[in-house]
Design a protein around this motif. Sequence first.
Motif, PDB file in Angstrom:
ATOM      1  N   VAL A 132      28.223-110.737-117.525  1.00 23.06           N
ATOM      2  CA  VAL A 132      28.017-110.956-116.085  1.00 23.06           C
ATOM      3  C   VAL A 132      26.543-110.797-115.729  1.00 23.06           C
ATOM      4  N   ALA A 133      25.866-109.817-116.314  1.00 17.48           N
ATOM      5  CA  ALA A 133      24.438-109.622-116.027  1.00 17.48           C
ATOM      6  C   ALA A 133      23.625-110.841-116.442  1.00 17.48           C
ATOM      7  N   ARG A 136      24.579-113.563-113.788  1.00 15.84           N
ATOM      8  CA  ARG A 136      24.204-113.264-112.403  1.00 15.84           C
ATOM      9  C   ARG A 136      23.213-112.100-112.315  1.00 15.84           C
ATOM     10  N   GLU A 141      24.007-103.685-109.203  1.00 13.09           N
ATOM     11  CA  GLU A 141      24.847-103.062-110.226  1.00 13.09           C
ATOM     12  C   GLU A 141      26.310-102.948-109.800  1.00 13.09           C
ATOM     13  N   ARG A 144      27.898-106.417-109.854  1.00 14.73           N
ATOM     14  CA  ARG A 144      28.096-106.873-111.233  1.00 14.73           C
ATOM     15  C   ARG A 144      29.305-106.189-111.855  1.00 14.73           C
TER      16      ARG A 144
END
Length: 198
Positions: A132-133, A136, A141, A144
């Motif tokens: 995911v990081a 996006r 944080e 995410r």
Amino acid sequence: MSSETLSLREAQRELTRNRILDAALDLISEEPLDAITLANVAARAAVTERTLYRYFATRDELVEALWPRINDRAAHGRTFPETPEAMIRQPSEIFPGFDQEEGLTRFVFTRQGQELRLSVNDKRQAAFLQAVAKARPDLGESDRRELAAICQLLDSSFAWVSLKDYWGIEGNQSGPLASETIQLLLAQFRRKGAGDTS
């Protein structure tokens, strides 16, 4: 004792262990886990119970040793996706296999299956958070983490069983649906973290 004799013994030991695990895997595919006993497994493996106990002292030990084989057979050796592409692609690839190995796939809903899933939860979370990081980097944080949690749910046997049991959608259809939904979520997730006031 020669090293050749020792390696033959080791090979025989590994062969017997594999026979026991394969027999247990076959039984889990055919009947509920709570109906399976070590005696049943020994009989299916064509070994004595005494031999089985040399390899697995308890039923829980046997079930724990089965986890990698269950994963290989039901999920075709699935690993946790660390890229957005792998996360999107994975349900399409593995959900049809869940249909083919339904008994094994449903094993994850047993007490032992839940314990085994939780034993690798840190690795699973880290992989989904990483994917995911990468997809996006603009999200905070908290966002995410929430997006990773939803993507992981869609890429799981829980999504497969819900779509199959409640909607009658087989894996060859539900896998692509889950993949497409993950792709849409990654592209359109716009939620702001609780601490973000902008």
